[in-house]
Design a protein around this motif. Sequence first.
Motif, PDB file in Angstrom:
ATOM      1  N   LYS A 184      -6.999  -3.120  -1.317  1.00 37.58           N
ATOM      2  CA  LYS A 184      -8.014  -2.528  -0.440  1.00 37.58           C
ATOM      3  C   LYS A 184      -9.307  -3.336  -0.458  1.00 37.58           C
ATOM      4  O   LYS A 184      -9.942  -3.546   0.584  1.00 37.58           O
ATOM      5  CB  LYS A 184      -8.295  -1.087  -0.862  1.00 37.58           C
ATOM      6  CG  LYS A 184      -7.094  -0.177  -0.837  1.00 37.58           C
ATOM      7  CD  LYS A 184      -6.512  -0.014   0.562  1.00 37.58           C
ATOM      8  CE  LYS A 184      -7.346   0.871   1.446  1.00 37.58           C
ATOM      9  NZ  LYS A 184      -6.696   1.144   2.738  1.00 37.58           N
ATOM     10  N   GLU A 222       0.836  -1.211   0.000  1.00 37.73           N
ATOM     11  CA  GLU A 222       0.000   0.000   0.000  1.00 37.73           C
ATOM     12  C   GLU A 222       0.865   1.252   0.000  1.00 37.73           C
ATOM     13  O   GLU A 222       0.551   2.235  -0.687  1.00 37.73           O
ATOM     14  CB  GLU A 222      -0.921  -0.019   1.223  1.00 37.73           C
ATOM     15  CG  GLU A 222      -1.941   1.104   1.213  1.00 37.73           C
ATOM     16  CD  GLU A 222      -2.979   0.951   2.316  1.00 37.73           C
ATOM     17  OE1 GLU A 222      -3.752   1.906   2.515  1.00 37.73           O
ATOM     18  OE2 GLU A 222      -3.012  -0.109   2.966  1.00 37.73           O
ATOM     19  N   TYR A 223       1.981   1.223   0.746  1.00 45.72           N
ATOM     20  CA  TYR A 223       2.870   2.385   0.782  1.00 45.72           C
ATOM     21  C   TYR A 223       3.464   2.659  -0.595  1.00 45.72           C
ATOM     22  O   TYR A 223       3.476   3.801  -1.063  1.00 45.72           O
ATOM     23  CB  TYR A 223       3.986   2.166   1.801  1.00 45.72           C
ATOM     24  CG  TYR A 223       5.000   3.284   1.802  1.00 45.72           C
ATOM     25  CD1 TYR A 223       4.773   4.455   2.512  1.00 45.72           C
ATOM     26  CD2 TYR A 223       6.195   3.173   1.057  1.00 45.72           C
ATOM     27  CE1 TYR A 223       5.705   5.491   2.496  1.00 45.72           C
ATOM     28  CE2 TYR A 223       7.113   4.203   1.042  1.00 45.72           C
ATOM     29  CZ  TYR A 223       6.867   5.357   1.769  1.00 45.72           C
ATOM     30  OH  TYR A 223       7.771   6.389   1.741  1.00 45.72           O
ATOM     31  N   TYR A 258     -10.340   8.334  -1.382  1.00 45.81           N
ATOM     32  CA  TYR A 258      -9.039   8.314  -2.047  1.00 45.81           C
ATOM     33  C   TYR A 258      -9.196   8.520  -3.550  1.00 45.81           C
ATOM     34  O   TYR A 258      -8.425   9.266  -4.171  1.00 45.81           O
ATOM     35  CB  TYR A 258      -8.331   6.977  -1.758  1.00 45.81           C
ATOM     36  CG  TYR A 258      -6.905   6.933  -2.233  1.00 45.81           C
ATOM     37  CD1 TYR A 258      -5.884   7.516  -1.502  1.00 45.81           C
ATOM     38  CD2 TYR A 258      -6.576   6.300  -3.432  1.00 45.81           C
ATOM     39  CE1 TYR A 258      -4.562   7.467  -1.947  1.00 45.81           C
ATOM     40  CE2 TYR A 258      -5.255   6.253  -3.883  1.00 45.81           C
ATOM     41  CZ  TYR A 258      -4.258   6.841  -3.135  1.00 45.81           C
ATOM     42  OH  TYR A 258      -2.963   6.802  -3.574  1.00 45.81           O
ATOM     43  N   ASN A 292       0.705   3.989  -2.951  1.00 44.89           N
ATOM     44  CA  ASN A 292       0.337   5.377  -2.657  1.00 44.89           C
ATOM     45  C   ASN A 292       1.427   6.346  -3.110  1.00 44.89           C
ATOM     46  O   ASN A 292       1.139   7.418  -3.661  1.00 44.89           O
ATOM     47  CB  ASN A 292       0.092   5.544  -1.154  1.00 44.89           C
ATOM     48  CG  ASN A 292      -1.208   4.920  -0.713  1.00 44.89           C
ATOM     49  OD1 ASN A 292      -2.138   4.775  -1.504  1.00 44.89           O
ATOM     50  ND2 ASN A 292      -1.289   4.529   0.552  1.00 44.89           N
ATOM     51  N   ASP A 293       2.691   5.950  -2.888  1.00 44.24           N
ATOM     52  CA  ASP A 293       3.802   6.816  -3.275  1.00 44.24           C
ATOM     53  C   ASP A 293       3.848   6.989  -4.793  1.00 44.24           C
ATOM     54  O   ASP A 293       4.067   8.096  -5.299  1.00 44.24           O
ATOM     55  CB  ASP A 293       5.109   6.208  -2.754  1.00 44.24           C
ATOM     56  CG  ASP A 293       6.313   7.100  -3.054  1.00 44.24           C
ATOM     57  OD1 ASP A 293       6.265   8.294  -2.711  1.00 44.24           O
ATOM     58  OD2 ASP A 293       7.279   6.596  -3.641  1.00 44.24           O
ATOM     59  N   ASN A 306      -9.816  12.120  -4.287  1.00 46.99           N
ATOM     60  CA  ASN A 306      -8.572  12.904  -4.251  1.00 46.99           C
ATOM     61  C   ASN A 306      -7.765  12.744  -5.541  1.00 46.99           C
ATOM     62  O   ASN A 306      -7.193  13.710  -6.050  1.00 46.99           O
ATOM     63  CB  ASN A 306      -7.727  12.481  -3.045  1.00 46.99           C
ATOM     64  CG  ASN A 306      -8.319  12.927  -1.725  1.00 46.99           C
ATOM     65  OD1 ASN A 306      -9.050  13.921  -1.669  1.00 46.99           O
ATOM     66  ND2 ASN A 306      -8.028  12.195  -0.654  1.00 46.99           N
ATOM     67  N   LEU A 307      -7.735  11.512  -6.064  1.00 40.16           N
ATOM     68  CA  LEU A 307      -7.023  11.284  -7.317  1.00 40.16           C
ATOM     69  C   LEU A 307      -7.686  12.024  -8.469  1.00 40.16           C
ATOM     70  O   LEU A 307      -6.997  12.554  -9.356  1.00 40.16           O
ATOM     71  CB  LEU A 307      -6.959   9.784  -7.628  1.00 40.16           C
ATOM     72  CG  LEU A 307      -6.056   8.937  -6.723  1.00 40.16           C
ATOM     73  CD1 LEU A 307      -6.144   7.462  -7.118  1.00 40.16           C
ATOM     74  CD2 LEU A 307      -4.604   9.398  -6.810  1.00 40.16           C
ATOM     75  N   LEU A 350       1.296   6.556  -6.957  1.00 40.68           N
ATOM     76  CA  LEU A 350       0.104   7.268  -7.445  1.00 40.68           C
ATOM     77  C   LEU A 350       0.169   8.759  -7.136  1.00 40.68           C
ATOM     78  O   LEU A 350      -0.466   9.558  -7.834  1.00 40.68           O
ATOM     79  CB  LEU A 350      -1.152   6.663  -6.824  1.00 40.68           C
ATOM     80  CG  LEU A 350      -1.533   5.269  -7.334  1.00 40.68           C
ATOM     81  CD1 LEU A 350      -2.682   4.687  -6.515  1.00 40.68           C
ATOM     82  CD2 LEU A 350      -1.912   5.315  -8.816  1.00 40.68           C
ATOM     83  N   SER A 351       0.926   9.143  -6.123  1.00 44.30           N
ATOM     84  CA  SER A 351       1.073  10.567  -5.825  1.00 44.30           C
ATOM     85  C   SER A 351       1.938  11.272  -6.870  1.00 44.30           C
ATOM     86  O   SER A 351       1.903  12.498  -6.977  1.00 44.30           O
ATOM     87  CB  SER A 351       1.684  10.757  -4.439  1.00 44.30           C
ATOM     88  OG  SER A 351       3.028  10.292  -4.412  1.00 44.30           O
ATOM     89  N   TRP A 387      -3.405  -1.298  -6.070  1.00 48.16           N
ATOM     90  CA  TRP A 387      -3.862  -0.663  -4.827  1.00 48.16           C
ATOM     91  C   TRP A 387      -5.316  -1.020  -4.533  1.00 48.16           C
ATOM     92  O   TRP A 387      -5.670  -1.365  -3.402  1.00 48.16           O
ATOM     93  CB  TRP A 387      -3.715   0.858  -4.959  1.00 48.16           C
ATOM     94  CG  TRP A 387      -4.298   1.618  -3.796  1.00 48.16           C
ATOM     95  CD1 TRP A 387      -3.682   1.896  -2.617  1.00 48.16           C
ATOM     96  CD2 TRP A 387      -5.617   2.165  -3.709  1.00 48.16           C
ATOM     97  NE1 TRP A 387      -4.530   2.591  -1.799  1.00 48.16           N
ATOM     98  CE2 TRP A 387      -5.730   2.761  -2.439  1.00 48.16           C
ATOM     99  CE3 TRP A 387      -6.699   2.204  -4.580  1.00 48.16           C
ATOM    100  CZ2 TRP A 387      -6.892   3.401  -2.029  1.00 48.16           C
ATOM    101  CZ3 TRP A 387      -7.858   2.836  -4.160  1.00 48.16           C
ATOM    102  CH2 TRP A 387      -7.960   3.426  -2.903  1.00 48.16           C
TER     103      TRP A 387
END
Length: 397
Positions: free
Chosen positions: A305, A282-283, A319, A286-287, A322-323, A289-290, A301
């Motif tokens: 989930k 997940e980390y 989430y 997320n990194d 936000n994307l 996708l940011s 991801w």
Amino acid sequence: MKKILLAYTLIGLVLLAFLAVSSYGFGHGYLYLQWRDLHIQTTLWFAIIAILMISLLVQLFWVGVAKRSLIEKRKSNHVMEFQSLHPYEQLGMVWLLNAALSQKKFIETKFQPSVLLKELMTARLAYLSGHYDDALAALNKSQPALFELAELQKIEVYLAQNDIEQAYTHLVFLSQHHLSPWLLDVEEAYQNRLSALWGQFAIIEPWRYLAHYTQVKLLTEDQDKWLSMLLKNIGAAQQEQAEMLLSYYEAERDDILQRDIEQRILWLKLWVHLAPNASEVEYLANDLLSQRLNHEVLHIWLHWKMTQPHPDLQEIEAYIDNLEQQYSLVPVLALARCYLYEKQNRTDLLRQIFDQYPNDVYIHYYKLKHAIGHDEELIRSLNKIFETDFNYLKIIE
């Protein structure tokens, strides 16, 4: 230039030694010059040193002028034939034209007088021609002082012959060997060549390289190929091999997180298969996708989930929101919403997405999956087609 300075230094030392011995007990001696109204009085030592210095400066000036004149003359000359060039210019042209094979005889002739490089160059040309046995024979005759360079070429020949065990043995030996002092000026080039050979080996035997990663780091262009081969063979990995890969990741984690996105995506896919720590997956996702909206990363991801025992659907939807604010509305995010809406039984919103993206391949896949319903055999067939087309992409079930 260095020879001139060395010669004058040697002459000066000899003269000074002679004067020191011959004048012992008699003083330094004096020299008196008179020309018209000019009177010069000095010691003999100082006069000799002054003469040597003036002579040295005049000779250095003359050599500099002659060298500059020769350079300017060569600039203005028209090259009429290849043989009129200096040997280093001829070899430079062969190198620029990548014409080693077509100019094999010429290169052999130029290096024939070289006691050190003759066998190495013969071996290199034989290797490029595909004559591997001849190359090894020449390397076995090379000078002992050049054994590191000969070993590098032997490894290259063994890899070309697919003699993996011999290549591995020589790679391990060179990796543990201290470089000869005379090669320290080209140590960086030597280490890069050794790393490149390890890269060729790692692509053939990806798991065996893991035991030596602390000794030799792969070149950047080889790391992606190595990780791709690991990913290709991850399904057949033994427990010990998987643990070695996890140890490598933990040791290199800070460096890995600074590498390019494509390589981190490969590591994410490897983590999905190893699956010892869902939080690391997940980390990484997320990194990534940011920094970039990647379909495979988003799919991984979302899979993690959704397959949790009690997925937090509100957190997932927030989430995705936000994307969408970061990347605007794109089909890949619409596909993510398809999974979410189906899980929430929001069929009306699901059909709106189908109508909004009539030509997107991912939405087409989901429409088929949705139409199939709970027929597990058909879903597996559909997933197989999709996973084959999109390499290593895990389908959410």
